[in-house]
Design a protein around this motif. Structure first.
Motif, mmCIF file in Angstrom:
data_model
loop_
_atom_site.group_PDB
_atom_site.id
_atom_site.type_symbol
_atom_site.label_atom_id
_atom_site.label_comp_id
_atom_site.label_asym_id
_atom_site.label_seq_id
_atom_site.Cartn_x
_atom_site.Cartn_y
_atom_site.Cartn_z
ATOM 1 N N VAL A 40 40.045 7.142 42.685
ATOM 2 C CA VAL A 40 40.511 8.311 42.294
ATOM 3 C C VAL A 40 42.174 8.277 41.958
ATOM 4 O O VAL A 40 42.212 8.839 40.869
ATOM 5 N N GLN A 41 42.763 7.264 42.713
ATOM 6 C CA GLN A 41 44.303 7.309 42.163
ATOM 7 C C GLN A 41 44.167 6.605 40.752
ATOM 8 O O GLN A 41 45.253 7.097 39.884
ATOM 9 N N SER A 42 43.344 5.639 40.422
ATOM 10 C CA SER A 42 43.483 5.148 38.961
ATOM 11 C C SER A 42 43.029 6.184 37.878
ATOM 12 O O SER A 42 43.518 6.090 36.803
ATOM 13 N N VAL A 43 41.954 7.129 38.245
ATOM 14 C CA VAL A 43 41.669 8.068 37.437
ATOM 15 C C VAL A 43 42.815 9.075 37.027
ATOM 16 O O VAL A 43 43.130 9.591 35.988
ATOM 17 N N LEU A 44 43.244 9.536 38.148
ATOM 18 C CA LEU A 44 44.573 10.410 38.280
ATOM 19 C C LEU A 44 45.569 9.927 37.434
ATOM 20 O O LEU A 44 46.258 10.590 36.431
ATOM 21 N N ALA A 45 45.908 8.483 37.734
ATOM 22 C CA ALA A 45 47.026 7.932 36.611
ATOM 23 C C ALA A 45 46.529 7.880 35.189
ATOM 24 O O ALA A 45 47.379 8.167 34.571
ATOM 25 N N LEU A 46 45.421 7.545 34.893
ATOM 26 C CA LEU A 46 45.234 7.401 33.736
ATOM 27 C C LEU A 46 45.022 8.331 33.049
ATOM 28 O O LEU A 46 45.360 8.359 31.551
ATOM 29 N N ASN A 47 44.696 9.573 33.484
ATOM 30 C CA ASN A 47 44.692 10.804 32.860
ATOM 31 C C ASN A 47 45.734 11.678 33.063
ATOM 32 O O ASN A 47 45.855 12.856 32.668
ATOM 33 N N GLY A 48 46.902 11.123 33.645
ATOM 34 C CA GLY A 48 48.127 11.965 33.675
ATOM 35 C C GLY A 48 47.936 13.469 34.587
ATOM 36 O O GLY A 48 48.700 14.156 34.505
ATOM 37 N N LEU A 49 47.030 13.209 35.769
ATOM 38 C CA LEU A 49 46.695 14.484 36.676
ATOM 39 C C LEU A 49 47.602 14.367 37.663
ATOM 40 O O LEU A 49 47.733 13.118 38.372
ATOM 41 N N ALA A 50 48.025 15.657 38.055
ATOM 42 C CA ALA A 50 48.795 15.390 39.296
ATOM 43 C C ALA A 50 47.937 15.879 40.626
ATOM 44 O O ALA A 50 48.413 15.571 41.610
ATOM 45 N N ASN A 51 46.996 16.512 40.602
ATOM 46 C CA ASN A 51 45.939 16.539 41.492
ATOM 47 C C ASN A 51 44.579 16.177 41.332
ATOM 48 O O ASN A 51 44.418 16.103 40.030
ATOM 49 N N ALA A 52 43.529 16.640 42.186
ATOM 50 C CA ALA A 52 42.278 15.940 41.943
ATOM 51 C C ALA A 52 41.255 17.195 41.223
ATOM 52 O O ALA A 52 39.960 17.189 41.685
ATOM 53 N N THR A 53 41.826 18.327 41.006
ATOM 54 C CA THR A 53 41.303 19.217 40.393
ATOM 55 C C THR A 53 40.691 19.033 38.968
ATOM 56 O O THR A 53 41.566 18.622 38.096
#
Length: 171
Positions: A40-53
């Motif tokens: 989840v952390q790598s997907v968040l980082a790659l997409n510049g997302l602040a939360n998991a929504t």
């Protein structure tokens, strides 16, 4: 010229290593990451997302990886995760689910909860989704695993194995 060709080849290789995924109804960031062999952390980082929504129809960039199935995800849980329960695991035919063959039965966890089950003696682990109730009758047994999950843990010849459970995501 050779440097430019080498650079173009490298860039093409990097572009091919990155994949995309369009979010479907019922997807969670955890399920997307797990099914694509990443975190989840790598997907968040790659997409510049602040939360998991995430939203249906959204396109997520996914990192390239050699992990091809949930059984190949490393056994070490994330640092923030803590052991939820310890006890014995048995296996049974399992209740079928169209999302994954890695399912399990637990007495109290909500359906749709993802749990990392780690074999206490071998260190092998598998991610399972709770979709049934059980085990019943023997207090030391904390989870019943599908045959597929038991195979990944290497416990089919044992029948019952000591395990630890770590809750990874709740519905």
């Amino acid at each position: 010229m050779k440097k430019a060709l080498l650079l173009a080849t490298l860039m093409l290789g990097v572009a091919e290593a990155e994949r995309v995924y369009r979010v479907k109804a019922g997807d969670t960031l955890w399920s997307v990451a797990q099914s694509h062999g990443t975190t989840v952390q790598s997907v968040l980082a790659l997409n510049g997302l602040a939360n998991a929504t995430i939203r249906v129809g959204e396109v997520l960039r996914l990192p390239g990886t050699t992990v091809t199935s949930p059984r190949e995800i490393p056994a070490t849980p994330p640092a923030a995760s803590a052991v939820f329960q310890r006890g014995q695991a048995a296996y049974y035919g399992g209740r079928r689910d169209h999302r994954t063959p890695m399912t399990a039965a637990h007495l109290t966890l909500p359906f749709g909860t993802w749990v990392r089950v780690t074999h206490a003696r071998t260190g092998r682990s598998v991610m399972v989704m709770i979709n049934d109730r059980g085990p019943f009758g023997i207090r030391s047994r904390v989870i019943d695993l599908s045959t597929s999950a038991a195979r990944v843990l290497g416990m089919q010849s044992e029948g019952v194995a000591p395990v630890t459970l770590t809750v990874m995501s709740r519905p």
